[in-house]
Design an enzyme around this catalytic site. Structure first.
Site, PDB file in Angstrom:
ATOM      1  N   CYS A 178      -1.240  -5.437  -1.150  1.00 42.12           N
ATOM      2  CA  CYS A 178      -1.370  -4.394  -0.135  1.00 42.12           C
ATOM      3  C   CYS A 178       0.005  -3.909   0.339  1.00 42.12           C
ATOM      4  CB  CYS A 178      -2.237  -4.905   1.011  1.00 42.12           C
ATOM      5  SG  CYS A 178      -2.997  -3.574   1.937  1.00 42.12           S
ATOM      6  N   HIS A 232      -7.073  -6.728  -1.552  1.00 47.79           N
ATOM      7  CA  HIS A 232      -6.775  -8.136  -1.245  1.00 47.79           C
ATOM      8  C   HIS A 232      -7.637  -9.045  -2.120  1.00 47.79           C
ATOM      9  CE1 HIS A 232      -4.413  -7.464   2.491  1.00 47.79           C
ATOM     10  NE2 HIS A 232      -5.072  -6.327   2.459  1.00 47.79           N
ATOM     11  N   GLU A 270      -7.465 -12.038  -2.706  1.00 44.70           N
ATOM     12  CA  GLU A 270      -7.646 -13.401  -2.173  1.00 44.70           C
ATOM     13  C   GLU A 270      -8.989 -13.582  -1.474  1.00 44.70           C
ATOM     14  OE1 GLU A 270      -5.220 -11.334  -1.353  1.00 44.70           O
ATOM     15  OE2 GLU A 270      -5.045 -11.078   0.804  1.00 44.70           O
TER      16      GLU A 270
HETATM   17  N1  GLN Z   1       0.173  -1.653   6.774  1.00 43.32           N
HETATM   18  C1  GLN Z   1      -0.274  -1.267   5.482  1.00 43.32           C
HETATM   19  C2  GLN Z   1      -1.436  -0.286   5.545  1.00 43.32           C
HETATM   20  O1  GLN Z   1      -2.027  -0.114   6.577  1.00 43.32           O
HETATM   21  C3  GLN Z   1      -0.678  -2.480   4.692  1.00 43.32           C
HETATM   22  C4  GLN Z   1      -1.899  -3.158   5.216  1.00 43.32           C
HETATM   23  C5  GLN Z   1      -2.116  -4.523   4.621  1.00 43.32           C
HETATM   24  O2  GLN Z   1      -1.220  -5.074   3.987  1.00 43.32           O
HETATM   25  N2  GLN Z   1      -3.283  -5.096   4.829  1.00 43.32           N
HETATM   26  O3  GLN Z   1      -1.774   0.321   4.562  1.00 43.32           O
END
Ligand code: GLN
Length: 593
Positions: free
Chosen positions: A409, A535, A537
């Site tokens: 992310c 994500h 995970e």
């Molecule tokens: N802050 C970034 C976004 O909002 C990444 C978010 C995250 O890593 N969950 O896209």
């Protein structure tokens, strides 16, 4: 909400906690589920968090640990992650109940006039709403085949006696009569401390908590004592006598080397036999002990690993391990698959920055020394600008030194910024989350969420399509055309730069349905440089590790290339990764070839 017929054969196991929180009540509740599943029962779970927040979405990872995300986009307590991993199920946002959710539901009903002018009170309106919620959610399928669960495990957060959980305790006092005795049982998990002075097992706090429980009209059927070391029979007898519970129904779960041991220990202590007779369970014909055998295998493998794989986790919330709970689990699952002992070096991203070099050179050099000693680098998700430059520096190092790298992310977004600055020479490149610069290579891309006005986060399960055949990540996923993973973000790679990135060697091999959102990046001419906008995970399981994490660990062990040649030779590549019912045979196969 509808009311289920109370004669329904749904069985409920309520798990409460005594003395203090944080003694592994969630793991014990999940382990009860694992045991029941190994006997062929379909198990679901409900986690009750008596706080007033509607959900965990606004929590700071510093305070509460990670925010767990479900398929349906529910942002929930990280305990739900334990249930999904232990039970191998897919839960829904309603499987997490908070005081806020219950009150919101009752207040909405009151505003609609549904209470016909009555005074709305904690008893009976809040307590009824809790019972109805539990009954409704217990029947919702959590398995792939959409069949209804047989048993629902309910974990009541906090400890007995907390003011904020009173309405739930009263609701369950009523609930035991509503669903009938043979369909409801109570497992109380309590702490038995061993003060240093005598090292004796002290049962008094447990006696008090059970007394309190009884005062509220709830009687424990099984008492699970958590202690540092195994309890002697005399201590168990004391609990049994003072708490009026048969001594066979007092079980001690001492600290164990690996959590995978907990279901095994409980199984050895006859937990299934107890539940079966107490809840009048009708044995299932598909009873298969192989699940417990797999757990035993996991525990033994975990305890046997000697050869280390070292991963540097460059993040922001490194002071609290729980902030990266699922990331750590996913790394553990992948390392276990590869027969390696996982060592994670938590590196505070700001320690890698030039400012630290000026202010605290020792800290700076230690952080870089740690990074350089790792076999692979992981930059996890996160919010806000602090530590971004440190993450970018770590990524530049991994890219230029051919070190295996996985960006999750925000980690993907930082990899894009790093590449833009140092390869494409857009010196000011950044994300619009941090800087309104000229080269905004990461921008906010809201997704239209029908019906949810103002929801700006892209949350939950979405599909990623592979757009090329020769992607490493695609192979790791078993050469699928598309995959589904969970998301939690607002910002994404700016589509206007894709062509120039790809020409320079950064390939966006996985994309959303509309081809507009970049989901997976891979770098050409690098052993493993991967970023994912989602994500992975969240859906990693002990028996089904997550593909991008597996790639990182394999690459960190120097085995990825070898493994991937075998994947193509296998003819049925989907057997090899997450689709495999028993991945370990393949892992062993690879290690011996
Ligand atoms: N802050 C970034 C976004 O909002 C990444 C978010 C995250 O890593 N969950 O896209």
């Amino acid at each position: 909400m509808f009311r289920h017929n109370s004669s329904s054969s749904m069985k409920y196991v309520l798990v409460t906690g005594g003395v203090i929180s944080g003694i592994g009540k969630g793991i014990i509740a999940s382990s009860i589920g694992t045991i029941l599943r190994s006997h062929g029962f379909r198990v679901t779970s409900i986690k009750i968090d008596p706080y007033i927040n509607i959900d965990a979405g606004t929590f700071s990872p510093y305070e509460h640990g990670e925010v767990f995300v479900l398929d349906d986009g529910g942002e929930v307590d990280l305990d739900l992650g334990n249930y999904e991993r232990f039970l191998d199920v897919t839960l829904h946002r309603d499987n997490n109940i908070t005081t806020g959710k219950i009150y919101q539901y009752v207040i909405d009903k009151e505003r609609r006039g549904d209470y016909l002018g009555k005074t709305v009170q904690v008893v009976p309106h809040i307590t009824d709403a809790i019972q109805e919620w539990v009954e409704r959610v217990a029947h919702i399928s959590v398995d792939e085949d959409k069949a209804e669960p047989d048993i629902c495990i309910i974990e009541l957060g906090g400890t007995i006696g907390d003011i904020e959980s009173m309405s739930f305790v009263e609701a369950f006092r009523q609930f035991q009569f509503r669903v009938k005795k043979e369909n409801f049982c109570l497992v109380h998990v309590s702490l038995v401390p061993q003060p240093n002075s005598t090292n004796e097992h002290k049962t008094k706090p447990t006696q008090h908590s059970v007394k309190e429980l009884r005062g509220y009209g709830l009687t424990p059927d099984l008492i699970i004592c958590r202690s540092a070391t195994p309890m002697p029979l005399s201590a168990k007898e004391k609990v049994s006598m003072f708490c009026q519970v048969d001594k066979d129904h007092v079980i001690c779960i001492p600290d164990v080397k690996t959590l995978f041991r907990v279901p095994l220990l409980m199984d050895e202590n006859g937990v299934f036999h107890f539940l079966s007779s107490r809840l009048h369970l009708i044995p299932k014909s598909n009873y298969d002990q192989s699940l417990m055998i797999k757990w035993r295998d996991l525990a033994e493998r975990m305890e046997r690993q000697l050869e280390e794989v070292i991963i540097a986790l460059v993040g922001k919330y490194t002071a609290l391990e729980d902030a990266y709970a699922s990331v750590l689990k996913a790394l553990t699952h992948a390392a276990l698959f590869c027969n390696r002992k996982l060592k994670v070096l938590f590196i505070h991203a700001t320690d890698l920055e030039a400012n630290t070099q000026k202010d605290d050179p020792v800290k700076y050099h230690e952080a870089w020394q740690q990074l350089c000693s790792a076999h692979g680098v992981l930059v996890p998700g996160g919010f806000g600008s602090r530590g971004i430059e440190g993450k970018i520096a770590a990524i530049e190092w991994a890219r230029t030194q051919s070190k295996p790298f996985l960006g999750i992310c925000l980690g993907l977004q930082c990899a894009v910024i790093e590449f833009a600055r140092h390869v494409l020479q857009y010196k000011d490149a950044n994300s619009s989350e941090f800087d309104k610069c000229e080269h905004q290579v990461v921008i906010e891309m809201p997704e239209h969420n029908p019906g949810i006005m103002g929801a700006t986060m892209r949350l939950g399960r979405r599909t990623t399509h592979f757009v090329t055949d020769d992607s490493i990540v695609r192979k790791l996923y078993g050469d699928m055309d598309s995959i589904d993973e969970r998301h939690r973000h607002r910002y994404e790679v700016n589509p206007k730069y894709i062509e120039v990135f790809e020409k320079a060697g950064m390939k966006f091999v996985g994309r959303s349905d509309d081809n507009e959102r970049m989901e997976i990046l891979e770098l050409e001419n690098h052993p493993y440089f991967v970023g994912v906008q989602y994500h992975p995970e969240y859906i990693s399981r002990p028996l089904k590790p997550s593909a991008p994490y597996l790639g990182l660990i394999w690459a960190a062990c120097g085995e990825l290339k070898n493994v991937l040649t075998h994947v193509t030779k296998q003819q049925s590549p989907t057997d090899i990764t997450i689709k495999s019912p028993s991945p370990f045979s393949h892992a062993n196969l690879f290690r011996h070839t």
